[in-house]
Design a protein around this motif. Sequence first.
Motif, PDB file in Angstrom:
ATOM      1  N   MET A  51      59.963  41.270  46.758  1.00 47.92           N
ATOM      2  CA  MET A  51      58.561  41.286  46.325  1.00 47.92           C
ATOM      3  C   MET A  51      57.875  42.570  46.796  1.00 47.92           C
ATOM      4  N   ASN A  52      57.092  43.091  45.951  1.00 55.59           N
ATOM      5  CA  ASN A  52      56.373  44.312  46.304  1.00 55.59           C
ATOM      6  C   ASN A  52      55.226  43.993  47.258  1.00 55.59           C
ATOM      7  N   MET A  53      55.342  44.458  48.512  1.00 60.47           N
ATOM      8  CA  MET A  53      54.348  44.118  49.524  1.00 60.47           C
ATOM      9  C   MET A  53      52.949  44.561  49.141  1.00 60.47           C
ATOM     10  N   THR A  54      52.862  45.744  48.617  1.00 58.04           N
ATOM     11  CA  THR A  54      51.526  46.242  48.318  1.00 58.04           C
ATOM     12  C   THR A  54      50.869  45.402  47.237  1.00 58.04           C
ATOM     13  N   TRP A  55      51.672  45.007  46.254  1.00 66.60           N
ATOM     14  CA  TRP A  55      51.103  44.138  45.214  1.00 66.60           C
ATOM     15  C   TRP A  55      50.611  42.843  45.862  1.00 66.60           C
ATOM     16  N   PHE A  56      51.440  42.326  46.743  1.00 67.54           N
ATOM     17  CA  PHE A  56      51.098  41.066  47.407  1.00 67.54           C
ATOM     18  C   PHE A  56      49.808  41.207  48.208  1.00 67.54           C
ATOM     19  N   GLU A  57      49.757  42.256  48.998  1.00 72.73           N
ATOM     20  CA  GLU A  57      48.560  42.412  49.821  1.00 72.73           C
ATOM     21  C   GLU A  57      47.334  42.700  48.969  1.00 72.73           C
ATOM     22  N   GLN A  58      47.553  43.474  47.925  1.00 72.33           N
ATOM     23  CA  GLN A  58      46.414  43.812  47.078  1.00 72.33           C
ATOM     24  C   GLN A  58      45.821  42.548  46.448  1.00 72.33           C
ATOM     25  N   ASN A  59      46.674  41.605  46.119  1.00 75.27           N
ATOM     26  CA  ASN A  59      46.216  40.394  45.439  1.00 75.27           C
ATOM     27  C   ASN A  59      46.004  39.219  46.379  1.00 75.27           C
ATOM     28  N   LEU A  60      45.954  39.523  47.655  1.00 74.63           N
ATOM     29  CA  LEU A  60      45.893  38.454  48.647  1.00 74.63           C
ATOM     30  C   LEU A  60      44.699  37.532  48.430  1.00 74.63           C
ATOM     31  N   ALA A  61      43.573  38.102  48.072  1.00 73.99           N
ATOM     32  CA  ALA A  61      42.383  37.270  47.872  1.00 73.99           C
ATOM     33  C   ALA A  61      42.631  36.241  46.781  1.00 73.99           C
ATOM     34  N   SER A  62      43.188  36.716  45.672  1.00 72.54           N
ATOM     35  CA  SER A  62      43.463  35.791  44.571  1.00 72.54           C
ATOM     36  C   SER A  62      44.500  34.769  44.980  1.00 72.54           C
ATOM     37  N   ILE A  63      45.500  35.222  45.733  1.00 78.41           N
ATOM     38  CA  ILE A  63      46.565  34.303  46.130  1.00 78.41           C
ATOM     39  C   ILE A  63      45.994  33.174  46.982  1.00 78.41           C
ATOM     40  N   VAL A  64      45.155  33.569  47.933  1.00 85.69           N
ATOM     41  CA  VAL A  64      44.552  32.550  48.795  1.00 85.69           C
ATOM     42  C   VAL A  64      43.805  31.524  47.949  1.00 85.69           C
ATOM     43  N   ALA A  65      43.114  31.996  46.921  1.00 85.67           N
ATOM     44  CA  ALA A  65      42.319  31.078  46.121  1.00 85.67           C
ATOM     45  C   ALA A  65      43.178  30.237  45.189  1.00 85.67           C
ATOM     46  N   PHE A  66      44.316  30.804  44.747  1.00 80.10           N
ATOM     47  CA  PHE A  66      45.075  30.075  43.726  1.00 80.10           C
ATOM     48  C   PHE A  66      46.146  29.154  44.296  1.00 80.10           C
ATOM     49  N   VAL A  67      46.513  29.351  45.563  1.00 77.54           N
ATOM     50  CA  VAL A  67      47.464  28.416  46.174  1.00 77.54           C
ATOM     51  C   VAL A  67      46.932  26.987  46.124  1.00 77.54           C
ATOM     52  N   PRO A  68      45.683  26.747  46.509  1.00 79.72           N
ATOM     53  CA  PRO A  68      45.182  25.371  46.417  1.00 79.72           C
ATOM     54  C   PRO A  68      45.139  24.859  44.980  1.00 79.72           C
ATOM     55  N   LEU A  69      44.900  25.767  44.038  1.00 77.64           N
ATOM     56  CA  LEU A  69      44.869  25.334  42.640  1.00 77.64           C
ATOM     57  C   LEU A  69      46.249  24.834  42.223  1.00 77.64           C
ATOM     58  N   LEU A  70      47.269  25.570  42.686  1.00 79.26           N
ATOM     59  CA  LEU A  70      48.642  25.143  42.440  1.00 79.26           C
ATOM     60  C   LEU A  70      48.859  23.750  43.034  1.00 79.26           C
ATOM     61  N   GLY A  71      48.359  23.598  44.255  1.00 79.22           N
ATOM     62  CA  GLY A  71      48.472  22.299  44.921  1.00 79.22           C
ATOM     63  C   GLY A  71      47.767  21.214  44.137  1.00 79.22           C
ATOM     64  N   ALA A  72      46.614  21.559  43.579  1.00 84.83           N
ATOM     65  CA  ALA A  72      45.847  20.582  42.814  1.00 84.83           C
ATOM     66  C   ALA A  72      46.634  20.140  41.589  1.00 84.83           C
ATOM     67  N   ILE A  73      47.274  21.100  40.940  1.00 85.95           N
ATOM     68  CA  ILE A  73      48.069  20.757  39.754  1.00 85.95           C
ATOM     69  C   ILE A  73      49.221  19.841  40.161  1.00 85.95           C
ATOM     70  N   CYS A  74      49.879  20.195  41.278  1.00 82.69           N
ATOM     71  CA  CYS A  74      50.975  19.349  41.778  1.00 82.69           C
ATOM     72  C   CYS A  74      50.478  17.937  42.040  1.00 82.69           C
ATOM     73  N   ALA A  75      49.278  17.853  42.624  1.00 89.90           N
ATOM     74  CA  ALA A  75      48.737  16.527  42.954  1.00 89.90           C
ATOM     75  C   ALA A  75      48.635  15.682  41.700  1.00 89.90           C
TER      76      ALA A  75
END
Lengths: 677, 533
Positions: free
Chosen positions: B1-25
């Motif tokens: 995984m490209n670290m810079t891409w990951f870090e650059q998108n960290l804000a979105s990732i933080v917000a979308f992880v729970p959304l993923l969880g919500a879908i799983c729920a």
Amino acid sequence: MQFTLQHLGGNEYSFNLLYLIPLFPLLGAAINGLLWPLLNRITLVFAERKLPRGLVHVTAVGAMAASAGAAIIAFLKLRGLPLSDSPVFVFHWWDWFQAGGLKVAVAFRYDQLTAVMCLIITCIGAMIHVYSIGYMSEEESYNRYFTYLNLFVFFMLILVMGDSLPLMFVGWEGVGLASYLLIGFWFEDSEKASAGKKAFIVNRVGDAGYLLGMFMLFVLFGTLNFSELADKAAASGFSPADHPWMLSAALICLFIGAAGKSAQIPLYVWLPDAMAGPTPVSALIHAATMVTAGVYMIARLNFVYALSPAAMTVVAGVGAATALFAATMGFYQNDIKKVLAYSTVSQLGFMFIAVGVGAWWVGIFHLMTHAFFKACLFLGAGSVIHGMHHEQDMRKMGGLKSYMPITYWTYFLATLAIAGIPPFSGFFSKDEILYKAWTGGNILNPAGKVIFFTGLLAALCTAFYMFRSVFMTFHGESRADEHTREQIHESPRTMTAVLAILAFLATSGGFLGLPHWIPGHPANVLEHWLEPVFAQSAGSLVFHEANGFLFAVISVAVALSGILLARYFYLTPAGQQKAEAWRQDFNSIYTLVQNKYYVDEFYDFAIVKTIHAFSVLLWRIADAFLIDTVAVNGLAQITYYAGYAFRALQTGNVQRYAVGMIAGLAVLAAVLAAKGG
Amino acid sequence: MNMTWFEQNLASIVAFVPLLGAICALLIPAEEKGVSRWSAFFFSMLAFVMSLWMFAAYRDYSSSMAFEVRKEWIPAFGVSYHVGVDGISLLLVMLTTFLTPIVVLSTFRAVDEKVNLYMFCMLFLEACMLGSLIALDVFLFYVFWELMLIPMFILIGVFGGDNRIYATIKFFLFTFAGSLLMLVAILYAYLHSTDPLTGGHSTSIYHLVNLNISPNAQMLCFLAFSLAFAIKVPMFPFHTWLPDAHVQAPTGGSVILAGVLLKLGVYGFMRFAIPMFPAAAMKFMPVIAALSVVGVIYGALVAMVQNDIKKLVAYSSVSHLGFVMLGLAAMTVTGVTGALYQSINHGVSTGALFLIVGIIYERAHTREIAHFGGLAKLLPFFAAVFLVVTLSSIALPVTNGFIGEFMILIGTFASGTLKHAKIMTALASTGVVLGAVYMLWMYQRVMLGPVTNEENRGLEDMNLREMLYMAPVIAMIFIMGLFPEPFLRKVEPSVNKFVNQVTSRAKEVEEANARWNEEHGVKTAKAPEDGNH
């Protein structure tokens, strides 16, 4: 230890072990509060036995001894440096918080004043810890008690060692918390729990004043650090005349804080109730250390207070008023601890007279001697209560002299000290206070003279009510019932040894501050030692010359008459009859005094009940009715009824629409016809 | 995984992880309660870990936002997916991700029906809150802001107490009414915005802070935004939805509601309302401050006379948020930093209070203060935890509450821009006393004294799970009280920028307004040069 900075407040040497002084009691509290209970649970499960109780007091007393040792080492090191250099030890632990122009560090300051305070706190604290071993021996929550007690010492040390007003405030509120916990130590008794709460809340009123005072000083000086404040206050750029209002307001607000913590008018009401706590707690917190924090704070800020005669007049005036007012309330108390409580309030008033008239070192002097004799008195009272099986009413005592000789003699010596009989410690400090009140020229005229006479009268009352308590408790016939009398016993060695040490200090402590008039002019150790701390304000303060010996004579005469009056009224039959007769004649005054002038009742009615009723009104009328029912639900109702009304227009019924259209056309036609005609 | 891409998108990732969880729920069958619970816990913890990463990676980007991402979304309207984080939103994001796993853990026993729905709501709510915190596009923000209402509506309306329908409708309509006015203001602002790159309109906050609209429009728009946010905070007198919502909401809902949701109101002021309309904001600051002071005292007094512990805590929030808004209105770096810090503190300590109320409610099935008394003897561990949280709530030094309250009060007192700042501070400091009164009185009536109700003798002390989720909260109370610097260092530069920009922009706008008034022949009472004062 290395030299770092030169301030007006002194030459600063960093001394990295300073943090150990408060750290030991904190560790003690942590071990007693967390580690031992946890281990206890484990041993209960696996070995089916409890940890020995002794661990608790060994930990607590050990922590105190270590802390006292550290304080003594720091003191000796400080003494090793030349006093003329105004040496100060400092230790910067970490930056606490900063934002905007505000910077607060967790940093300690150990100067001559701190040294005196630390020695009093750790040494008397250690003794009272030892005393508690015997006094609390039957207590179930033994570890909780020592946890709180160590925690108290920790916060008290932060209070006196903190190098800035906010850090002092940490200790300030922290000791309030410890006091709350210890007053309400037996929390299953609702009254005791309430007393703790009352103490905390009344103190919080003072603390709000402390906060506001701090904010004003910050606006004036841009810092809250003591040495920086001292520099700024002395700088040529700062002139008190530029801020006539704000400076005095700041200092008076801070004094409100002091009045809360040190139980001055009008915030003294919590202290008598605080006697609900265990007696060693009353001795340590509500006599020797915590309640003197206000005096310490003003002495610490002497360089600012000296700039505002108005604020100093308030301090001294309130102190004098409290000294007398509380002394009269001591007259008719029958609970031995309550007598001592009002006496503490009164003696604190004396200390505020001292710092109010600019005699800073004298305030600290009386703080110290008071710590000795009042701790001794409280612990003596505790010994009596212990021996009498939790009896505190002096009317049921009497004649204890023969049952508890050590308690009696130590109590008696301490009473001589508080009454102001030479050469006991209280004489020197109290006499010096009155002398300085008369000769000081630092407050608004002619307050000093009024304060002197008020103080003198209070001293008379002190001698009277204190000897009353001695006579009622220890002299005469025993008034205890048969069963109790059989069980009266002298207290265990851990308690009497402490009493003896304190009685010795109460007797001899005055020699640290010998007055000027003594032939040969012996050195005044304490005044000299504290000189660097008060050097900055010394230049601007004025004290006139007067014959000190004359004042001493007046002081002694007043004390003796108080004692003789007490003897007459409480030990001689004629006097007792006379007192009874007067009580009949002046019944209303007697009732007024015995009920403490109904101040508590007045506060309860004027403040507590009023605010409560007002809050109920706010909730029921403003919140539930005006906002919620009228505005919020009203809006919803209007919307609902509007919808209801408009619903008639959209029923979906074609005939109705047709009727509507025809009616509309008719109206339109009529209007047009009318216009046309 | 490209670290810079990951870090650059960290804000979105933080917000979308729970959304993923919500879908799983939603995919987990209703009977599989355990799976629902642990999966929700997993996703919320994952979001927390991601946010820790973000906290560690956060540097002060003096010119722009951190973790900034901008993608075209509806180019025709100038709407973009524009997210990023600065010191102002960073701690609030952390608070959200910190509280959610705790809440999830706390409901393992309390919620036993429709677990999957509950967990869906929790995680969806978390995603929406995080979304509104990272959104830098006002349209995107509005979407998240309104979406938040749905899970909260379900949480109260389905999982709430007896009177939940009234409470949930009240909550919904109250906040929705405010939001609609804001939507109008957003549309107005949008129509007057220009994106210098495209020349068209834009909803990015970067372009909305440079609006060129009439003084009256500024006032009206600011008021519209303020209403939406003031209701959320809630400021006096828009607070009456809060006690009802809290009393009816399940414990988890209350924790999130008080802990995070209210702070979004404060955040909205800081991110949108004040920077977009600085001149109007500065004009209204005395009003906001006055309402805050009223809120401080009023909330405390009304809290004092409550019979229900939860209602008491709810009104205490009104009081605490009054402090927060006061610090914000001061517009000094110390005051605003304090306000932000106190928002986090309130989330931690009031969240903890609601958890404590939940613990006791699970056992006694009542929250009436009169029902209790003397519990300290029966539940010693609970008593200690409750005491620490109480002390944090009354801002005792060494706990987190002190730092925030102190900075707010001293920052307000020293404010040069706020009228009557000194009197307001003095009045607000009575809240310091009243706070101790209502909290200690409540603590006494519930915990101290003799055991008055024999029914309570059977109550159990805290169990391991409860200790486990209270432990991090207690730890945070002390960490934030003793070592606030690591947090403040991340916050202060952004606050500094915010205060400077708003005050200087306010001056510019005032001057522009004066010119505008002149051109349009509007008579002003004041001479133009007085406009800044």
